[in-house]
Design an enzyme around this catalytic site. Structure first.
Site, PDB file in Angstrom:
ATOM      1  N   ASN A 109       1.366   3.363  -2.925  1.00  0.00           N
ATOM      2  CA  ASN A 109       1.917   3.810  -4.216  1.00  0.00           C
ATOM      3  C   ASN A 109       1.399   5.196  -4.591  1.00  0.00           C
ATOM      4  OD1 ASN A 109       3.028   1.277  -4.405  1.00  0.00           O
ATOM      5  ND2 ASN A 109       1.609   0.514  -5.960  1.00  0.00           N
TER       6      ASN A 109
ATOM      7  N   ASP B 280       0.837  -1.205   0.000  1.00  0.00           N
ATOM      8  CA  ASP B 280       0.000   0.000   0.000  1.00  0.00           C
ATOM      9  C   ASP B 280       0.868   1.249   0.000  1.00  0.00           C
ATOM     10  OD1 ASP B 280      -2.299   1.495   0.016  1.00  0.00           O
ATOM     11  OD2 ASP B 280      -2.633   1.326   2.175  1.00  0.00           O
TER      12      ASP B 280
ATOM     13  N   GLU C  93     -12.056  -4.929  -5.067  1.00  0.00           N
ATOM     14  CA  GLU C  93     -12.485  -3.534  -4.907  1.00  0.00           C
ATOM     15  C   GLU C  93     -11.737  -2.607  -5.874  1.00  0.00           C
ATOM     16  OE1 GLU C  93     -11.601  -5.542  -2.302  1.00  0.00           O
ATOM     17  OE2 GLU C  93     -13.631  -5.899  -1.523  1.00  0.00           O
ATOM     18  N   ASN C  94     -10.488  -2.995  -6.222  1.00  0.00           N
ATOM     19  CA  ASN C  94      -9.691  -2.158  -7.131  1.00  0.00           C
ATOM     20  C   ASN C  94     -10.317  -2.012  -8.529  1.00  0.00           C
ATOM     21  OD1 ASN C  94      -6.404  -3.198  -5.872  1.00  0.00           O
ATOM     22  ND2 ASN C  94      -7.703  -1.495  -5.233  1.00  0.00           N
TER      23      ASN C  94
ATOM     24  N   SER D 151      -7.994  -5.262   5.002  1.00  0.00           N
ATOM     25  CA  SER D 151      -8.534  -5.011   3.658  1.00  0.00           C
ATOM     26  C   SER D 151      -8.920  -6.254   2.864  1.00  0.00           C
ATOM     27  CB  SER D 151      -7.534  -4.181   2.845  1.00  0.00           C
ATOM     28  OG  SER D 151      -7.376  -2.925   3.438  1.00  0.00           O
TER      29      SER D 151
ATOM     30  N   GLU E 296       1.431 -13.207  12.281  1.00  0.00           N
ATOM     31  CA  GLU E 296       1.973 -12.033  12.962  1.00  0.00           C
ATOM     32  C   GLU E 296       1.832 -10.865  11.988  1.00  0.00           C
ATOM     33  OE1 GLU E 296       3.086 -11.805  16.047  1.00  0.00           O
ATOM     34  OE2 GLU E 296       2.785 -13.943  16.431  1.00  0.00           O
TER      35      GLU E 296
ATOM     36  N   ARG F 191       0.062   7.592  -2.670  1.00  0.00           N
ATOM     37  CA  ARG F 191       0.540   8.673  -1.795  1.00  0.00           C
ATOM     38  C   ARG F 191       2.004   8.986  -2.058  1.00  0.00           C
ATOM     39  NH1 ARG F 191      -1.012   5.965   3.418  1.00  0.00           N
ATOM     40  NH2 ARG F 191      -1.507   4.293   1.970  1.00  0.00           N
TER      41      ARG F 191
ATOM     42  N   ARG G  92      -0.485   8.993  -9.967  1.00  0.00           N
ATOM     43  CA  ARG G  92      -0.522   7.730  -9.223  1.00  0.00           C
ATOM     44  C   ARG G  92       0.179   6.595  -9.965  1.00  0.00           C
ATOM     45  NH1 ARG G  92      -3.940   7.241  -5.204  1.00  0.00           N
ATOM     46  NH2 ARG G  92      -4.306   5.062  -5.710  1.00  0.00           N
TER      47      ARG G  92
ATOM     48  N   SER H 122      -7.078  -5.980  -5.795  1.00  0.00           N
ATOM     49  CA  SER H 122      -8.241  -6.509  -5.073  1.00  0.00           C
ATOM     50  C   SER H 122      -9.495  -6.411  -5.939  1.00  0.00           C
ATOM     51  CB  SER H 122      -8.455  -5.719  -3.778  1.00  0.00           C
ATOM     52  OG  SER H 122      -8.926  -4.427  -4.086  1.00  0.00           O
TER      53      SER H 122
END
Ligand code: FPP
Length: 258
Positions: A23, A21, A68-69, A197, A208, A25, A34, A66
């Site tokens: 990229n 996660d 959602e992507n 997510s 972990e 920003r 982006r 994902s």
């Protein structure tokens, strides 16, 4: 010498899964679009895959796209698909040379034709490789994976192949997308977020979790090693007491329960 302590080769995580996660920003902070972030993110994929291989990690799963992507702007989706194709095309010779097996989990039927072709080609070409497994979660959603598993299971129950009375976790897990892969030991999320997510919800039951503020385009070899050093400092108990998990007989329950 300063730096991270050395890794203990006997306590390497067998399966590392990564939510890549940050990229967008990373790019925006630099006044770039982006897509430039995703492009730089591919360099991190290259670096991390190589390092994981060198460290002897048996399975590496990367959350590349994902379900959602699909709702992102069309141009961004196109660019992500293009980068995936380019990565697999370019890396395949090295992947073969390193004896890496490529896997993919997700609704691959939704991928555009070219991407599906390139992914299927990589799957077929590497199918007999016996080294590290490199799994891409593509068009992937964990809830969908569980629903897909339930659907197959119900069909098998209807056909009399499985008795609902005998359903247990092991049987259910056999219906997931890649049941032969072990559960992740270490789940890394970059980009300063602490969400899971919709990633491998079933499989991360005892993983972990390592969160880092580092944006994915800056997550490279050194950051992977740092995450594993942190993992090695933890005590994994799987619901047992600390003593039980260490196999200390004096720590066992006095009434003899397990
Ligand atoms: C999150 O960044 C990252 C993704 C949507 C997917 C990761 C994709 C790549 C690294 C590139 C292509 C992949 C392969 C396997 C070659 P984001 O856009 O959500 O970042 P943001 O939260 O800062 O907006």
């Amino acid at each position: 010498m300063a730096g991270a302590p050395p890794l203990d080769p006997d306590r390497m995580p067998a399966h590392v899964a990564i939510i890549m996660d940050g990229n967008g920003r990373w790019a925006q902070e630099r006044g770039l679009d982006r897509t430039a972030g995703h492009r730089e993110g591919v360099e991190s994929v290259r670096a991390v895959v190589r390092k994981a291989h060198d460290l002897g990690i048996k399975t590496l799963t990367l959350y590349a796209f994902s379900l959602e992507n699909w709702n992102r702007p069309k141009g961004e989706v196109r660019s992500l698909m293009g980068l995936l194709e380019e990565y697999l095309d370019k890396e395949l010779p090295e992947i073969m040379e390193k004896n890496v097996r490529v896997r993919a989990i997700g609704r691959l039927d939704r991928l555009p034709r070219t991407a599906r072709f390139v992914v299927n080609h990589a799957l077929k070409k590497t199918a007999n490789n016996t080294g590290m497994t490199l799994a891409f979660a593509l068009s992937y959603g964990a809830r969908q994976e569980i629903v897909d598993a339930a659907q197959k299971l119900m069909r098998d129950a209807e056909a009399g192949k499985i008795d609902p009375e005998n359903l247990d976790e092991k049987t259910f897990a056999a219906y997931l997308y890649a049941p032969d892969l072990p559960d992740p030991d270490l789940l890394i999320r970059t980009g300063n977020e602490s969400r899971v997510s919709n990633f491998l919800l079933w499989q991360i039951a005892y993983a972990e979790i390592f969160n880092t503020p580092v944006m994915w385009p800056e997550f490279r070899e050194e950051q992977l090693v740092d995450a594993i050093v942190d993992y090695q400092s933890r005590e994994r108990r799987f619901g047992l007491t600390g003593e039980q998990a260490k196999g200390d007989p004096n720590g066992a329950d006095e009434q003899g329960e397990s």
